[in-house]
Every structure is written in C-alpha cells, then in structure tokens.
Enzyme design. Sequence first.
Site, short mmCIF file in Angstrom:
data_model
loop_
_atom_site.label_atom_id
_atom_site.label_comp_id
_atom_site.label_asym_id
_atom_site.label_seq_id
_atom_site.Cartn_x
_atom_site.Cartn_y
_atom_site.Cartn_z
N LYS A 29 26.89 0.85 7.67
CA LYS A 29 27.22 1.39 9.00
C LYS A 29 27.42 2.91 8.91
O LYS A 29 27.52 3.47 7.80
CB LYS A 29 28.46 0.66 9.52
N TYR A 69 24.35 -7.06 18.45
CA TYR A 69 25.70 -7.63 18.61
C TYR A 69 25.86 -8.41 19.92
O TYR A 69 26.96 -8.51 20.44
CB TYR A 69 26.74 -6.50 18.52
N ASN A 132 34.46 -0.68 9.02
CA ASN A 132 34.39 -1.57 7.85
C ASN A 132 33.09 -1.46 7.04
O ASN A 132 32.71 -2.38 6.33
CB ASN A 132 34.74 -3.01 8.23
N HIS A 135 27.53 -4.30 7.30
CA HIS A 135 27.25 -5.54 8.04
C HIS A 135 26.44 -6.49 7.15
O HIS A 135 25.61 -6.05 6.36
CB HIS A 135 26.41 -5.23 9.29
N GLU A 146 17.70 -10.84 12.58
CA GLU A 146 18.12 -9.44 12.47
C GLU A 146 17.09 -8.61 11.70
O GLU A 146 16.83 -7.45 12.04
CB GLU A 146 19.50 -9.36 11.81
P1 ADP Z 1 31.58 -9.47 10.61
O1 ADP Z 1 30.97 -8.09 10.67
O2 ADP Z 1 32.57 -9.60 9.47
O3 ADP Z 1 30.56 -10.58 10.67
P2 ADP Z 1 32.23 -9.98 13.46
O4 ADP Z 1 30.85 -10.55 13.65
O5 ADP Z 1 33.40 -10.77 13.95
O6 ADP Z 1 32.53 -9.62 11.93
O7 ADP Z 1 32.31 -8.57 14.19
C1 ADP Z 1 31.24 -7.66 14.09
C2 ADP Z 1 31.81 -6.27 13.91
O8 ADP Z 1 32.52 -5.90 15.07
C3 ADP Z 1 32.81 -6.11 12.78
O9 ADP Z 1 32.20 -5.95 11.50
C4 ADP Z 1 33.55 -4.86 13.21
O10 ADP Z 1 32.79 -3.67 12.92
C5 ADP Z 1 33.61 -5.05 14.71
N1 ADP Z 1 34.86 -5.70 15.13
C6 ADP Z 1 35.19 -7.01 15.03
N2 ADP Z 1 36.44 -7.25 15.48
C7 ADP Z 1 36.92 -6.03 15.90
C8 ADP Z 1 38.16 -5.60 16.45
N3 ADP Z 1 39.14 -6.44 16.71
N4 ADP Z 1 38.29 -4.27 16.74
C9 ADP Z 1 37.29 -3.39 16.49
N5 ADP Z 1 36.09 -3.75 15.96
C10 ADP Z 1 35.90 -5.05 15.66
#
Ligand code: ADP
Length: 169
Positions: A29, A69, A132, A135, A146
């Site tokens: 990211k 997303y 974080n 992805h 994807e």
């Molecule tokens: P992952 O990336 O671990 O599969 P998710 O699909 O639940 O997680 O969410 C996609 C992305 O959305 C996360 O990696 C993060 O960047 C963002 N995200 C998820 N939950 C939150 C939150 N509560 N606040 C801000 N960003 C979030």
Amino acid sequence: QARTSSKPIFLPHLIASLEQVDQTYIMVKPDGVQRGLVGEIISRFEKKGFKLTGLKLFQCSKELAEEHYKDLKQKSFFPKLIDYITSGPVVCMAWEGVGVVASARKLIGATDPLQAEPGTIRGDLAVQTGRNVVHGSDSPENGKREIALWFKEGEVCDWTPVQSPWLRE
Ligand code: ADP
C-alpha cells in the site's frame, strides 16, 4: 506400455499440478512504498518459496480502488480507505503456489497491526489498521478476481523457477 527405463521420474511441476495451485494478489500500500518497505515485503514472500508472476509500481484511480474494495462500501471507513489507497503509488504483485492464499494471509498478519503477531509483516512493520502497509487476497476466488482487476493481459508471466525441485518433492 511398461516403463523399461530405470531413470527416476522427477517432474516436480507435474506433481505440484496434482495439488491445487492458487494465485493471490498482494499489494504494498502507499504507506509501505513511502516508508521504503517494498523490498522487505517482497522478500518475505520470495524467501517463503512462492512464485512471483506479476509485479509493477502503479498509481491507481479512485474507480479501481472502489472496485477492489467494493465489499466494504457500506463501512464508515470506506471513503478514508479509498483516499489512503489512492494517496500514492502502490506495488501490485501476483504470487502463485500451493496454499499461497492462506499462507500469504498468515505472513501478512491480522488487519490491526497491534494485534498482528511478531514475525508477520504487519506485526513487525506497522502500528495502525488505517496504515497497515500491505494487502493480501482473502480467498482463491478473490485472488483470481483481483489479479484480473489490477493486471492487464500479458503482464502476468508463467515461468518455472529453477529452485522448484528444492521446494517441493
Ligand atoms: P484485510 O486487509 O486484513 O483483509 P479488511 O478486508 O477487513 O482487512 O479491510 C480492508 C482494509 O481496510 C484493511 O487492510 C485496512 O487498510 C482498512 N480497514 C479495515 N478496517 C478499518 C478500520 N476500522 N479503520 C480504518 N481502516 C480500516
């Protein structure tokens, strides 16, 4: 016809093809790119033994981020997430291997980096869910979807790494 040669059969790619080979979409990211973590993140998957089949630095549009997303469209953080993903270039990767989707999720760690185990990418390199760094697709179906979304025809390479026989018997 009976096999007369005593030469052993040693075709790992043929044996691997009897198991399910999956593809996953991994993306560094914008925060990972800005913080200079691209090499470190690629290394984790490379060292594990998965096969890199696609790689590019890319500035994505709002439309592409929203399509990627789309399952999170109803979440309150969705607009912030789209701003984050489009805030700078990302590094798009396609990786292939038996069990690669689940294994990559383990290597990446929990969504919230403070909950992610040490040793995982997020556990070692990040502190906040909204930053974080990486992805990874959550299912083989989404891996295919994807990769098709982020890569154009011809950008994904099929190849056989020389190390294959040293990774899988
Ligand atoms: P992952 O990336 O671990 O599969 P998710 O699909 O639940 O997680 O969410 C996609 C992305 O959305 C996360 O990696 C993060 O960047 C963002 N995200 C998820 N939950 C939150 C939150 N509560 N606040 C801000 N960003 C979030």
